[in-house]
Motif scaffolding. Structure first.
Motif, PDB file in Angstrom:
ATOM      1  N   UNK A  74       0.840  -1.202   0.000  1.00  0.00           N
ATOM      2  CA  UNK A  74       0.000   0.000   0.000  1.00  0.00           C
ATOM      3  C   UNK A  74       0.872   1.248   0.000  1.00  0.00           C
ATOM      4  N   UNK A  75       1.878   1.270   0.851  1.00  0.00           N
ATOM      5  CA  UNK A  75       2.782   2.417   0.940  1.00  0.00           C
ATOM      6  C   UNK A  75       3.562   2.584  -0.362  1.00  0.00           C
ATOM      7  N   UNK A  76       4.015   1.465  -0.944  1.00  0.00           N
ATOM      8  CA  UNK A  76       4.755   1.534  -2.211  1.00  0.00           C
ATOM      9  C   UNK A  76       3.897   2.169  -3.307  1.00  0.00           C
ATOM     10  N   UNK A  77       2.600   1.900  -3.280  1.00  0.00           N
ATOM     11  CA  UNK A  77       1.689   2.470  -4.273  1.00  0.00           C
ATOM     12  C   UNK A  77       1.267   3.900  -3.923  1.00  0.00           C
ATOM     13  N   UNK A  78       1.685   4.374  -2.744  1.00  0.00           N
ATOM     14  CA  UNK A  78       1.332   5.727  -2.328  1.00  0.00           C
ATOM     15  C   UNK A  78      -0.120   5.874  -1.908  1.00  0.00           C
ATOM     16  N   UNK A  79      -0.717   4.789  -1.461  1.00  0.00           N
ATOM     17  CA  UNK A  79      -2.117   4.791  -1.044  1.00  0.00           C
ATOM     18  C   UNK A  79      -2.243   5.000   0.453  1.00  0.00           C
ATOM     19  N   UNK A  80      -3.288   5.696   0.851  1.00  0.00           N
ATOM     20  CA  UNK A  80      -3.611   5.794   2.271  1.00  0.00           C
ATOM     21  C   UNK A  80      -4.476   4.597   2.646  1.00  0.00           C
ATOM     22  N   UNK A  81      -4.657   4.391   3.933  1.00  0.00           N
ATOM     23  CA  UNK A  81      -5.551   3.324   4.392  1.00  0.00           C
ATOM     24  C   UNK A  81      -6.958   3.574   3.858  1.00  0.00           C
ATOM     25  N   UNK A  82      -7.383   4.835   3.871  1.00  0.00           N
ATOM     26  CA  UNK A  82      -8.721   5.178   3.385  1.00  0.00           C
ATOM     27  C   UNK A  82      -8.875   4.844   1.899  1.00  0.00           C
ATOM     28  N   UNK A  83      -7.848   5.119   1.102  1.00  0.00           N
ATOM     29  CA  UNK A  83      -7.912   4.814  -0.334  1.00  0.00           C
ATOM     30  C   UNK A  83      -7.988   3.310  -0.577  1.00  0.00           C
ATOM     31  N   UNK A  84      -7.158   2.553   0.152  1.00  0.00           N
ATOM     32  CA  UNK A  84      -7.191   1.101   0.010  1.00  0.00           C
ATOM     33  C   UNK A  84      -8.559   0.569   0.407  1.00  0.00           C
ATOM     34  N   UNK A  85      -9.080   1.049   1.514  1.00  0.00           N
ATOM     35  CA  UNK A  85     -10.387   0.595   1.986  1.00  0.00           C
ATOM     36  C   UNK A  85     -11.467   0.845   0.934  1.00  0.00           C
ATOM     37  N   UNK A  86     -11.456   2.023   0.363  1.00  0.00           N
ATOM     38  CA  UNK A  86     -12.453   2.366  -0.656  1.00  0.00           C
ATOM     39  C   UNK A  86     -12.315   1.476  -1.888  1.00  0.00           C
ATOM     40  N   UNK A  87     -11.094   1.288  -2.363  1.00  0.00           N
ATOM     41  CA  UNK A  87     -10.870   0.468  -3.560  1.00  0.00           C
ATOM     42  C   UNK A  87     -11.230  -1.000  -3.330  1.00  0.00           C
ATOM     43  N   UNK A  88     -11.018  -1.478  -2.107  1.00  0.00           N
ATOM     44  CA  UNK A  88     -11.290  -2.881  -1.792  1.00  0.00           C
ATOM     45  C   UNK A  88     -12.735  -3.108  -1.342  1.00  0.00           C
ATOM     46  N   UNK A  89     -13.448  -2.022  -1.061  1.00  0.00           N
ATOM     47  CA  UNK A  89     -14.817  -2.174  -0.578  1.00  0.00           C
ATOM     48  C   UNK A  89     -14.884  -2.706   0.842  1.00  0.00           C
ATOM     49  N   UNK A  90     -13.914  -2.282   1.640  1.00  0.00           N
ATOM     50  CA  UNK A  90     -13.798  -2.703   3.041  1.00  0.00           C
ATOM     51  C   UNK A  90     -13.804  -1.439   3.880  1.00  0.00           C
ATOM     52  N   UNK A  91     -14.318  -1.518   5.101  1.00  0.00           N
ATOM     53  CA  UNK A  91     -14.328  -0.315   5.932  1.00  0.00           C
ATOM     54  C   UNK A  91     -12.901   0.118   6.269  1.00  0.00           C
ATOM     55  N   UNK A  92     -12.744   1.411   6.454  1.00  0.00           N
ATOM     56  CA  UNK A  92     -11.419   1.952   6.803  1.00  0.00           C
ATOM     57  C   UNK A  92     -10.945   1.371   8.127  1.00  0.00           C
ATOM     58  N   UNK A  93     -11.842   1.255   9.075  1.00  0.00           N
ATOM     59  CA  UNK A  93     -11.493   0.708  10.400  1.00  0.00           C
ATOM     60  C   UNK A  93     -10.985  -0.728  10.267  1.00  0.00           C
ATOM     61  N   UNK A  94     -11.699  -1.541   9.477  1.00  0.00           N
ATOM     62  CA  UNK A  94     -11.268  -2.933   9.286  1.00  0.00           C
ATOM     63  C   UNK A  94      -9.911  -2.989   8.602  1.00  0.00           C
ATOM     64  N   UNK A  95      -9.724  -2.165   7.579  1.00  0.00           N
ATOM     65  CA  UNK A  95      -8.443  -2.141   6.860  1.00  0.00           C
ATOM     66  C   UNK A  95      -7.308  -1.791   7.817  1.00  0.00           C
ATOM     67  N   UNK A  96      -7.521  -0.805   8.667  1.00  0.00           N
ATOM     68  CA  UNK A  96      -6.513  -0.427   9.659  1.00  0.00           C
ATOM     69  C   UNK A  96      -6.225  -1.604  10.587  1.00  0.00           C
ATOM     70  N   UNK A  97      -7.270  -2.284  11.042  1.00  0.00           N
ATOM     71  CA  UNK A  97      -7.095  -3.424  11.962  1.00  0.00           C
ATOM     72  C   UNK A  97      -6.353  -4.575  11.287  1.00  0.00           C
ATOM     73  N   UNK A  98      -6.629  -4.809   9.992  1.00  0.00           N
ATOM     74  CA  UNK A  98      -5.914  -5.870   9.275  1.00  0.00           C
ATOM     75  C   UNK A  98      -4.429  -5.552   9.214  1.00  0.00           C
ATOM     76  N   UNK A  99      -4.103  -4.319   8.859  1.00  0.00           N
ATOM     77  CA  UNK A  99      -2.686  -3.931   8.746  1.00  0.00           C
ATOM     78  C   UNK A  99      -1.976  -3.922  10.090  1.00  0.00           C
ATOM     79  N   UNK A 100      -2.713  -3.642  11.142  1.00  0.00           N
ATOM     80  CA  UNK A 100      -2.119  -3.626  12.484  1.00  0.00           C
ATOM     81  C   UNK A 100      -1.984  -5.039  13.055  1.00  0.00           C
ATOM     82  N   UNK A 101      -2.539  -6.027  12.366  1.00  0.00           N
ATOM     83  CA  UNK A 101      -2.486  -7.401  12.854  1.00  0.00           C
ATOM     84  C   UNK A 101      -3.492  -7.672  13.950  1.00  0.00           C
ATOM     85  N   UNK A 102      -4.465  -6.780  14.112  1.00  0.00           N
ATOM     86  CA  UNK A 102      -5.493  -6.945  15.146  1.00  0.00           C
ATOM     87  C   UNK A 102      -6.644  -7.833  14.687  1.00  0.00           C
ATOM     88  N   UNK A 103      -6.766  -8.015  13.384  1.00  0.00           N
ATOM     89  CA  UNK A 103      -7.838  -8.832  12.813  1.00  0.00           C
ATOM     90  C   UNK A 103      -7.330  -9.454  11.519  1.00  0.00           C
TER      91      UNK A 103
END
Length: 121
Positions: free
Chosen positions: A11-40
């Motif tokens: 994600x960082x290599x592509x210059x995407x924010x968590x919000x951008x990734x979440x939107x493109x993947x159709x996943x909530x921003x909160x969930x995307x953050x939790x996935x990257x943090x290893x919390x879920x």
């Protein structure tokens, strides 16, 4: 299983924010953050959508050296259900095309293994 470090690095290599990734993947921003943090851990469906949004095959986001049979089995089951239920599948992006090719290769490989073990005629 899903490797949050690989996902975050891509994600960082592509210059995407968590919000951008979440939107493109159709996943909530909160969930995307939790996935990257290893919390879920994302469901297989969300995992594949995240990989597509990052323009990589899902296998590139798996932890190496681990038994990922459960992920492949879930993808195989989902693909078989899709094939049974879909009268036509429209590939809308290059990422969809890559995912379709990867799943087709997975299905072929699983069938070979099953045939070799006497499970498929």
């Amino acid at each position: 299983m899903y490797d949050p470090e690989k996902s975050r690095a891509r994600r960082i290599k592509l210059g995407m924010t968590v919000a951008e990734l979440a939107k493109r993947a159709g996943v909530s921003e909160r969930s995307t953050f939790r996935y990257e943090a290893g919390e879920a851990v994302p469901s297989v469906d969300k995992f594949v959508r995240i990989a597509a949004a990052l323009h990589v095959p899902f296998s590139s986001l798996l932890r190496q050296g681990e038994d990922n049979t459960d992920v492949y089995a879930a993808l195989f089951g989902a693909e078989m259900a899709r094939r049974r239920n879909a009268s036509a599948h429209i590939i809308s992006t290059d990422a969809d095309a890559r995912q379709a090719v990867e799943i087709d290769q997975l299905v072929t490989g699983i069938r070979r293994v099953q045939k070799g073990a006497g499970h498929v005629s």
